[in-house]
Design a protein around this motif. Structure first.
Motif, mmCIF file in Angstrom:
data_model
loop_
_atom_site.group_PDB
_atom_site.id
_atom_site.type_symbol
_atom_site.label_atom_id
_atom_site.label_comp_id
_atom_site.label_asym_id
_atom_site.label_seq_id
_atom_site.Cartn_x
_atom_site.Cartn_y
_atom_site.Cartn_z
ATOM 1 N N ARG A 15 0.835 -1.219 0.000
ATOM 2 C CA ARG A 15 0.000 0.000 0.000
ATOM 3 C C ARG A 15 0.867 1.266 0.000
ATOM 4 N N THR A 16 1.925 1.259 0.817
ATOM 5 C CA THR A 16 2.770 2.473 0.844
ATOM 6 C C THR A 16 3.459 2.659 -0.512
ATOM 7 N N ARG A 17 3.828 1.553 -1.120
ATOM 8 C CA ARG A 17 4.493 1.671 -2.435
ATOM 9 C C ARG A 17 3.512 2.176 -3.510
ATOM 10 N N ILE A 18 2.275 1.723 -3.422
ATOM 11 C CA ILE A 18 1.244 2.210 -4.367
ATOM 12 C C ILE A 18 1.123 3.732 -4.245
ATOM 13 N N ILE A 19 0.987 4.189 -3.004
ATOM 14 C CA ILE A 19 0.817 5.627 -2.761
ATOM 15 C C ILE A 19 2.025 6.402 -3.278
ATOM 16 N N ASN A 20 3.209 5.914 -2.931
ATOM 17 C CA ASN A 20 4.424 6.633 -3.346
ATOM 18 C C ASN A 20 4.598 6.639 -4.857
ATOM 19 N N MET A 21 4.329 5.509 -5.500
ATOM 20 C CA MET A 21 4.564 5.493 -6.957
ATOM 21 C C MET A 21 3.539 6.342 -7.689
ATOM 22 N N LEU A 22 2.296 6.370 -7.187
ATOM 23 C CA LEU A 22 1.289 7.203 -7.850
ATOM 24 C C LEU A 22 1.585 8.686 -7.609
ATOM 25 N N GLY A 23 2.078 8.979 -6.412
ATOM 26 C CA GLY A 23 2.471 10.359 -6.138
ATOM 27 C C GLY A 23 3.578 10.811 -7.065
ATOM 28 N N GLY A 73 -9.259 7.328 -10.256
ATOM 29 C CA GLY A 73 -8.203 7.609 -11.227
ATOM 30 C C GLY A 73 -7.504 8.929 -10.984
ATOM 31 N N LYS A 74 -7.253 9.248 -9.707
ATOM 32 C CA LYS A 74 -6.571 10.513 -9.387
ATOM 33 C C LYS A 74 -5.407 10.228 -8.449
ATOM 34 N N ALA A 75 -4.235 10.747 -8.804
ATOM 35 C CA ALA A 75 -3.059 10.512 -7.958
ATOM 36 C C ALA A 75 -3.096 11.420 -6.740
ATOM 37 N N PRO A 76 -2.506 10.971 -5.614
ATOM 38 C CA PRO A 76 -2.446 11.821 -4.431
ATOM 39 C C PRO A 76 -1.410 12.937 -4.593
ATOM 40 N N SER A 77 -1.687 14.086 -3.945
ATOM 41 C CA SER A 77 -0.712 15.182 -3.930
ATOM 42 C C SER A 77 0.420 14.827 -2.972
ATOM 43 N N LYS A 78 1.417 15.698 -2.888
ATOM 44 C CA LYS A 78 2.565 15.445 -2.021
ATOM 45 C C LYS A 78 2.127 15.311 -0.548
ATOM 46 N N VAL A 110 0.230 12.109 -0.030
ATOM 47 C CA VAL A 110 1.139 10.954 0.034
ATOM 48 C C VAL A 110 1.639 10.769 1.467
ATOM 49 N N ALA A 111 2.069 11.870 2.060
ATOM 50 C CA ALA A 111 2.605 11.806 3.423
ATOM 51 C C ALA A 111 1.540 11.346 4.415
ATOM 52 N N GLN A 112 0.343 11.910 4.272
ATOM 53 C CA GLN A 112 -0.745 11.544 5.182
ATOM 54 C C GLN A 112 -1.130 10.075 5.014
ATOM 55 N N ALA A 113 -1.250 9.655 3.766
ATOM 56 C CA ALA A 113 -1.661 8.273 3.478
ATOM 57 C C ALA A 113 -0.633 7.291 4.024
ATOM 58 N N CYS A 114 0.636 7.547 3.754
ATOM 59 C CA CYS A 114 1.679 6.627 4.217
ATOM 60 C C CYS A 114 1.728 6.594 5.741
#
Lengths: 311, 284
Positions: free
Chosen positions: B23-31, B262-267, B270-274
């Motif tokens: 999950r963290t990798r998904i968030i980071n790569m989409l960011g 279909g929307k990437a997270p902002s910077k 990303v931090a909040q999600a991770c």
């Protein structure tokens, strides 16, 4: 030229030969095994024949999956459905990953006859030709069909072989060596070149004979591989004669006529006349009647050649 | 080869930790990519983690090893979950994940079998991967292979006709080496699946199509393992696991939000999600 046979007859027969030589040959059909002649393969290799029912899209994507397990998959059905209905499966799941699937449907063109416009595909060459990496072959007679289907199994990647229902005169024989991508000069000439494919090759030979009687020397070249196109052979003949007729049982948009015109426009512009279906749908009728109705007879080819010569 | 631990709770914990890492990798790569599909990647993370870190036999050093089990991500837009699992399994360096969707990357927007090691077939156009997975299962049956085929489909994807064409074929040919999993998060691009073209009752549909069906919570690793075990015991028919999931799972501001299909997270996102994912348990 006494015996006449349809190119579709070569399909089932050649599949049996391929099946005997290679255990990885698998045949998929979509409820048309008798019409496409794959029933012959089914009888000899029931364990390597799969009838997908009336589900052409699934047949194509499954063929891609089978190819990933090392099978060489031949897919049947009519050309309308294999290339039209299942276009995106062919494009995205077979051709995009360059999988080893052969698309060899029968009943292409208007010579399907009485079934009418819904079944007469005049767009299939265009649809297959536009896909990157697709080899497109349109055999001119039974023997060329046999050789092309056998050769398709040797090509590593997607191949489209267009087969038909109409019986055609023999041009080649059992010893013919089909080379993909190579145009065949069937008759030398100096005044005009007729590039023909499929059922129009034999008509072009008749046209050339009639043109000779009128004092016109026509070169006849069989373009059985529409992709990759034999650029050099086409340019060479256009340089020699300076006038080109292209004859095909397909829409004048997107088929061999387009392919030749695109090439010559860029490399050696000469007057080009396209003999084909003039951007209309087909209709029911006897094949011979339909060829006349849509302007696809040897006489139409002769007229096109004469037109280019101002005669 | 994967190592399968025998202790049940240890196995579940290991897979759960891997799922968090995925999950963290998904968030980071989409960011990093700036585009892509987080919602449906996160909803599938526990299922994909269970397949790669418990269920399947494979050899990352030899991606096309003939004896491997196959995984087909038919819902190809969830490519990030597959890429993360492949990187964690050793198919390619984890650093590659940051190149997702870039011009010179092997990580295409949707999976490409000729570019990325471990991708079994190119997908992205919905429905076709499932049909290709049926073809794979058939090919493996012809060869009398022991390998199994797993394929993940979306609920929106289940609106495609080819899914049902392939479903009928698989049952007709008794492909018991095939396991389908529906990532049933009830969201598609235009809204709730049930509001657009409802697929309910989806288990009854698959049952009527001749499949063995199992309904589970697609975020409970123990249930996923149980269903996959049950599927192995079913002979003469394929199995469809209906995995009830939450789109955007484990990221509060993405959960159940159709906008994050279909929307990437902002910077900042990303931090909040991770942060949220890491707070939910150890990474693996």
């Amino acid at each position: 030229m006494s015996e006449k046979r349809a190119t579709r007859e070569a399909y089932g027969e050649t599949l049996i030969e391929l099946g005997r030589a290679n255990p990885n040959i698998v045949v998929l059909e979509a409820d048309l095994a008798k019409s496409t002649t794959t029933i012959k393969f089914k009888k000899e290799f029931p364990d390597r024949f799969f009838d997908c029912g009336v589900a052409e899209q699934n047949m194509m994507a499954m063929a891609a999956g089978l190819a990933t397990t090392g099978k060489i998959c031949f897919t049947g059905s009519f050309a309308m459905f294999a290339t039209g209905r299942a276009f995106e499966q062919v494009r995205n799941t077979i051709a995009y990953p360059s999988l080893n699937v052969k698309i060899c449907p029968t009943h292409a063109g208007i010579t399907v006859g009485a079934d009418g416009g819904s079944h007469q595909t005049i767009e299939d060459i265009a649809l297959m030709r536009v896909i990157p990496g697709m080899t497109v072959i349109v055999p001119a007679d039974y023997y060329e069909a046999k050789k092309a289907i056998a050769k398709a199994a040797e090509i590593d990647g997607p191949v489209y072989v267009r087969l038909g229902r109409a019986t055609l005169p023999m041009i080649f024989d059992e010893d013919y060596d089909f080379v993909p991508g190579k145009a065949i000069v069937l008759k030398q000439g100096t005044d005009v070149t007729i590039f023909a494919t499929g059922i129009m090759v034999s008509s072009s030979l008749v046209a050339a004979e009639n043109l000779a009687k009128a004092g016109i020397s026509a070169e006849v070249i069989n373009i059985s591989t529409i992709k990759p196109l034999d650029d050099n052979a086409i340019i060479e003949s256009a340089v020699k004669t300076g006038r080109v007729v292209v004859a095909e049982e397909h829409s004048i948009i997107g088929g061999l006529g387009s392919a030749v015109a695109e090439l010559l426009c860029e490399k050696h512009p000469v007057p080009v006349a396209r003999v084909g279906i003039k951007d209309v749908f087909g209709r029911s009728g006897e094949p011979a009647e339909l060829l006349k109705y849509y302007g696809l007879t040897d006489e139409d080819i002769s007229q096109a050649a004469k037109g280019l010569l101002g005669k | 080869m994967t190592t399968h631990t025998t202790d049940k709770q240890a196995t579940v914990s290991l897979v759960e930790a891997k799922a968090r890492t995925i999950r963290t990798r998904i968030i980071n790569m989409l960011g990093a990519a700036g585009s892509g599909h987080p919602g449906g990647s996160l909803s599938a993370a526990d299922i994909v983690a269970t397949l790669y870190f418990h269920e399947m036999n494979y050899n990352a050093a030899e991606p096309r090893w003939p004896g491997r089990d196959r995984f087909v991500l038919s819902k190809g837009h969830a490519a990030p979950v597959l890429y993360a699992a492949l990187a964690e399994s050793g198919y390619f360096p984890r650093e590659d994940l940051a190149t997702l969707r870039k011009i010179d990357s092997h990580l295409q927007g949707h999976p490409d079998m000729n570019k990325t090691p471990g991708v079994e077939i190119s997908t992205g156009s919905l429905g076709m991967g499932f049909s290709a997975a049926v073809g794979m299962a058939l090919g493996l049956k012809i060869d009398k292979s022991e390998s199994r085929v797993y394929t993940l489909i979306g609920d929106g994807e289940s609106q495609e006709g080819i899914i049902w064409e392939a479903g009928m074929f698989a049952a007709q040919h008794k492909l018991d080496n095939l396991v389908g999993i529906v990532d049933y998060n009830n969201l598609q691009i235009d809204g709730h699946v049930s509001d657009i073209v409802d697929i309910r009752p989806v288990a009854a549909k698959w049952s009527a199509f001749g499949w063995h069906t199992i309904e589970i919570d697609g975020h409970k690793v123990e249930q996923i393992i149980g269903a996959l075990n049950e599927a192995k015991s079913i002979k003469g028919k394929p199995t469809m696991i209906i995995a009830n999931t939450v789109k955007g799972k484990n990221v509060t501001f993405m959960e159940g939000q159709v906008d994050f299909h279909g929307k990437a997270p902002s910077k900042d996102e990303v931090a909040q999600a991770c942060g949220e994912i890491e707070a939910s348990g150890p990474l693996g």
